[in-house]
Design a protein around this motif. Structure first.
Motif, PDB file in Angstrom:
ATOM      1  N   ALA A   1      -7.846  16.089   2.654  1.00 47.54           N
ATOM      2  CA  ALA A   1      -7.544  14.646   2.697  1.00 47.54           C
ATOM      3  C   ALA A   1      -8.538  13.855   2.721  1.00 47.54           C
ATOM      4  O   ALA A   1      -9.233  13.825   3.837  1.00 47.54           O
ATOM      5  N   ASN A   2      -8.844  12.702   2.061  1.00 50.83           N
ATOM      6  CA  ASN A   2      -9.974  11.643   2.309  1.00 50.83           C
ATOM      7  C   ASN A   2      -8.926  10.556   2.922  1.00 50.83           C
ATOM      8  O   ASN A   2      -7.982  10.710   3.418  1.00 50.83           O
TER       9      ASN A   2
ATOM     10  N   ASP B   1       0.814  -1.208   0.083  1.00 54.84           N
ATOM     11  CA  ASP B   1      -0.058  -0.072   0.076  1.00 54.84           C
ATOM     12  C   ASP B   1       0.758   1.441   0.192  1.00 54.84           C
ATOM     13  O   ASP B   1       1.828   1.216   0.631  1.00 54.84           O
ATOM     14  N   ARG B   2       0.485   2.196  -0.674  1.00 52.88           N
ATOM     15  CA  ARG B   2       1.489   3.575  -0.927  1.00 52.88           C
ATOM     16  C   ARG B   2       1.598   4.199   0.525  1.00 52.88           C
ATOM     17  O   ARG B   2       2.828   4.534   0.475  1.00 52.88           O
TER      18      ARG B   2
ATOM     19  N   PHE C   1      -7.734   7.988   1.870  1.00 48.49           N
ATOM     20  CA  PHE C   1      -6.687   7.420   1.209  1.00 48.49           C
ATOM     21  C   PHE C   1      -5.630   8.637   0.780  1.00 48.49           C
ATOM     22  O   PHE C   1      -4.516   8.170   0.249  1.00 48.49           O
TER      23      PHE C   1
ATOM     24  N   GLU D   1      -5.334  10.848  -1.092  1.00 52.57           N
ATOM     25  CA  GLU D   1      -4.960  10.392  -2.744  1.00 52.57           C
ATOM     26  C   GLU D   1      -4.125  11.733  -3.267  1.00 52.57           C
ATOM     27  O   GLU D   1      -3.394  11.405  -4.130  1.00 52.57           O
ATOM     28  N   ASN D   2      -4.381  12.865  -2.915  1.00 56.11           N
ATOM     29  CA  ASN D   2      -3.780  13.852  -3.330  1.00 56.11           C
ATOM     30  C   ASN D   2      -2.866  14.680  -2.106  1.00 56.11           C
ATOM     31  O   ASN D   2      -2.251  15.544  -2.706  1.00 56.11           O
TER      32      ASN D   2
ATOM     33  N   LEU E   1      -0.754  13.111   0.019  1.00 55.79           N
ATOM     34  CA  LEU E   1       0.248  11.913   0.591  1.00 55.79           C
ATOM     35  C   LEU E   1       1.582  12.970   1.093  1.00 55.79           C
ATOM     36  O   LEU E   1       1.980  12.670   2.070  1.00 55.79           O
TER      37      LEU E   1
ATOM     38  N   ASP F   1     -12.003  12.733   5.229  1.00 54.57           N
ATOM     39  CA  ASP F   1     -12.017  11.408   5.575  1.00 54.57           C
ATOM     40  C   ASP F   1     -13.498  11.013   5.691  1.00 54.57           C
ATOM     41  O   ASP F   1     -14.148  11.235   6.850  1.00 54.57           O
TER      42      ASP F   1
END
Length: 218
Positions: A188-189, A43-44, A191, A193-194, A196, A157
């Motif tokens: 930030a959600n 996972d990233r 994940f 996603e944008n 990190l 989130d």
């Protein structure tokens, strides 16, 4: 980033391990998100946490919980996964028995397992919890939480609600002898996603603070 296989409670566990480059280096273990939601050690966010500890000279391990990748066994609702994490930490410590300190980092489900392990292993001196699922699981086992750490949460989130995490932070902050940092990443959600980079900036600032010789937290 050597591939490793080591014994777990239900058979072999698969991991990636970066040995320490110096004697008495600290140990870090990174725990991945929920296996039944596609979580793996690749996972990233798990990878980003692994790389930052690796770059700081830690003996660093990430691994697949039972039933994920080449790890044997099947999903066990967090009970077996906690046993996997304990076995993984035993394995790292057998390679680096002279380690000065131990850190745990986890994302989502991995944050839950990491904080449960924290309660059982007094040698863990610091933790990083990314989006701990405080609205899905009971975190009252942190009574008292034995180590200081940081909780990072996405403000947008919808999986792990920021309000539930704030309540967890507030509760932990009533405890004496520990310090809980809390960063909420705008937009930030779950994940990241944008965001990190923003999330890892928060983690790295915290590690710079904690690993400084002048840090008041021991």
């Amino acid at each position: 980033m050597p591939a490793v296989i080591f014994p777990g409670p239900e058979g072999r566990l698969e991991g990636r391990f970066q040995p320490a480059s110096r004697p008495r280096a600290p140990v870090a273990m990174i725990l991945h998100p929920h296996p039944q939601a596609g979580g793996t050690m690749n996972d990233r966010i798990t990878m980003a946490l692994y790389k930052t500890f690796q770059a700081r000279g830690f003996a660093t391990l990430r691994f697949n919980f039972r039933g994920v990748g080449r790890s044997q066994g099947s999903f066990d609702n967090g009970i077996g996964e906690l046993s996997d994490a304990a076995a993984a930490l035993d394995w790292v410590q057998s390679i680096h028995p002279e380690a000065t300190t131990t850190w745990i980092a986890g994302y989502s489900f991995g944050a839950l397992i990491g904080m449960q392990l924290l309660m059982r292993r007094p040698e863990i001196r610091g933790f990083i919890s990314i989006a701990p699922p405080a609205n899905m699981y009971d975190f009252s086992f942190l009574a008292p939480c034995p180590a200081s750490g940081i909780i990072v949460q996405g403000a947008a989130d919808t999986v792990v609600t920021p309000n539930a995490v704030q309540k967890l932070v507030d509760k932990l902050r009533t405890q004496k002898h520990i310090t809980i940092h809390h960063d909420e990443i705008p937009r930030a959600n779950h994940f990241f996603e944008n965001e990190l980079d923003d999330m890892m900036l928060s983690v790295d600032k915290y590690l710079d603070f904690r690993l400084s010789p002048d840090c008041p937290i021991r």
